[in-house]
Design an enzyme around this catalytic site. Structure first.
Site, PDB file in Angstrom:
ATOM      1  N   LEU A  54       0.862  -1.184   0.000  1.00 39.82           N
ATOM      2  CA  LEU A  54       0.000   0.000   0.000  1.00 39.82           C
ATOM      3  C   LEU A  54       0.894   1.229   0.000  1.00 39.82           C
ATOM      4  O   LEU A  54       1.897   1.277   0.726  1.00 39.82           O
ATOM      5  CB  LEU A  54      -0.896   0.023   1.249  1.00 39.82           C
ATOM      6  N   ASP A  55       0.553   2.233  -0.805  1.00 43.60           N
ATOM      7  CA  ASP A  55       1.313   3.479  -0.814  1.00 43.60           C
ATOM      8  C   ASP A  55       1.265   4.132   0.568  1.00 43.60           C
ATOM      9  O   ASP A  55       0.313   3.909   1.334  1.00 43.60           O
ATOM     10  CB  ASP A  55       0.726   4.451  -1.842  1.00 43.60           C
ATOM     11  N   PRO A  56       2.259   4.967   0.897  1.00 48.24           N
ATOM     12  CA  PRO A  56       2.241   5.650   2.204  1.00 48.24           C
ATOM     13  C   PRO A  56       0.945   6.425   2.461  1.00 48.24           C
ATOM     14  O   PRO A  56       0.458   6.449   3.600  1.00 48.24           O
ATOM     15  CB  PRO A  56       3.445   6.591   2.113  1.00 48.24           C
TER      16      PRO A  56
END
Length: 348
Positions: A54-56
Site C-alpha cells: 500500500l502506498d504511504p
C-alpha cells in the site's frame, strides 16, 4: 561442541495478523513495527512480510505473515482486492495522488448519477492498464520511480487487469468516491486518472483505503496502536493460523509413516486415498489449468516444437496435507494417477 545460539533457542512466531495500516507509513515500516511487537527474549519474529504493498498515503487492510506463514503469502498476493478512493477532479499530479505536484488543471464539467453509472460500466471487466511512472516496477534493474524522480519517462508495456466490480458516487461538485474490486496488478491511482479523463477532465486521488484482500476484510483488522496496547500473550492470541492465506478447499490426511516420508522430501503413492470428492476437485482444477494453457498457447507466437498438451491424470494440483490429529502440515501437489509430491511444508 557447538553451543546453540540464543536466536535458535527462541520460539519462532508464525501466523497471520491483519493490520489496518495508518496513513503516512510505508508497508515495510508497518512490517518492521509488527516484527518488533511480536519479538521478546524468548520469541523470534525476524521473518515477516506483507501480501501486497500500500502506498504511504493509503490506509486499510494489510495482511502480514510471520514465520512459517510467509511460505503461503502468495495466495493473498494473487487475490482480488477491494478499495475505496476519493478522486478530486480538475487537477492532475505527477504521482496520481495528493502526495505529488500538480502538473495540469482543467475545468470540471457537470455530472450526475446517470453519467457516473455509465462511466463505471465502461471500466468494468477485462482491460489493459499502463503502470504509472511512480511505481516500484523495474526496468533494466532500476525502479520506475527512480527514473521519474530524475525527470525521465520510460516506456511501460500495458498489463492485463480485470475490474470485477466498480461503483462511482458523487461527493460534491468536484469530488467522487470510487469503490472497486480488482485483480492483482491494478493501480487505483491510474484508474482514478482514467475515470476523470472519461468524464472530460483531469483528476487524482486524495484518499485511498483498502477494504478487502481475498477473503479478508478490513473490519477484521487491528490498528498498530491497538496491537501495541496489548500484552504479548494477547498479541500472540490475535495471530491467525499459518495457513490462513491459503484458499484451497481440498485436503488429505496422511498416516504417521507418510508424514515422516514427506518431511524427508519423498514422493508418495496415494491412489487409494483419493476420495470421490478429491477426484472431482482435482479434475476440475486440472481442466481449468489446461484451458488456461491452451488459451495462452493460442495467444503466444509458437512454432511446431511447442510442447504437447499434458495428460489430465498427470497434472498436479495443490491440496492441504494434515496428520491424523488434524494438524496442518503444509501443501502437496497430487495428480489423478495418485502421485503426491510434498511442496511447501511447515517446520515446527
Amino acid at each position: 561442541m557447538p553451543i546453540p545460539s540464543k536466536q535458535t533457542d527462541k520460539i519462532k512466531v508464525s501466523g497471520v495478523i491483519l493490520v489496518d495500516k495508518p496513513e503516512g507509513m510505508t508497508s515495510q515500516q508497518v512490517v518492521s513495527k509488527v516484527k518488533y511487537l511480536f519479538k521478546s527474549p524468548s520469541h523470534n519474529s525476524k521473518k515477516a512480510g506483507h501480501t501486497g504493498t500500500l502506498d504511504p498515503m493509503a490506509t486499510g487492510l494489510l495482511p502480514i505473515c510471520l514465520g512459517e506463514a510467509t511460505k503461503f503469502s502468495h495466495y493473498q498476493l494473487d487475490a482480488d482486492k477491494s478499495y475505496q478512493a476519493t478522486i478530486l477532479l480538475g487537477s492532475q499530479t505527477d504521482t496520481g495522488d495528493a502526495e505529488g505536484q500538480i502538473v495540469e488543471t482543467m475545468l470540471v464539467p457537470k455530472f450526475d448519477t446517470v453519467a457516473l453509472d455509465r462511466i463505471a460500466q465502461r471500466f468494468s471487466g477485462k482491460q489493459q492498464q499502463i503502470p504509472p511512472m511512480y511505481s516500484a516496477l523495474k526496468k533494466d534493474g532500476k525502479k520506475l520511480y527512480e527514473y521519474a524522480r530524475a525527470g525521465i519517462e520510460v516506456e511501460r508495456p500495458p498489463r492485463d487487469i480485470s475490474i470485477k466490480a466498480i461503483e462511482l458516487k458523487a461527493l460534491d461538485q468536484d469530488k467522487i468516491q470510487l469503490t472497486v474490486t480488482c485483480s492483482k496488478g491494478t493501480y487505483v491511482r491510474v484508474l482514478g486518472e482514467d475515470i476523470a479523463k472519461a468524464m472530460g477532465t483531469l483528476g487524482h486521488l486524495t484518499a485511498l483505503r483498502r477494504i478487502q484482500v481475498g477473503k479478508f476484510d478490513v473490519d477484521e483488522a487491528i490498528t498498530l496502536s491497538e496491537l501495541e496496547a496489548l500484552p504479548l500473550d494477547s498479541r500472540q492470541a490475535a495471530l491467525m493460523p499459518v495457513d490462513a492465506c491459503i484458499d484451497i478447499n481440498a485436503e488429505m490426511i496422511l498416516t504417521p509413516e507418510q508424514c515422516k516420508r514427506i518431511h524427508m522430501g519423498q514422493r508418495l503413492n496415494v491412489f487409494d486415498q483419493l476420495t470421490e470428492h478429491l477426484r472431482v476437485y482435482i479434475l476440475d482444477k486440472v481442466r481449468d489449468q489446461l484451458r488456461g494453457k491452451k488459451s495462452h498457447d493460442i495467444n503466444e507466437k509458437s512454432d511446431n516444437t511447442a510442447n504437447a498438451q499434458p495428460l489430465e491424470h498427470e497434472v498436479p494440483v495443490d491440496i492441504r496435507l494434515l496428520n491424523e490429529q488434524g494438524l496442518f502440515l503444509g501443501l502437496g501437489a497430487v495428480s489423478l494417477n495418485g502421485r503426491l509430491q510434498p511442496k511447501k511444508l511447515i517446520q515446527r
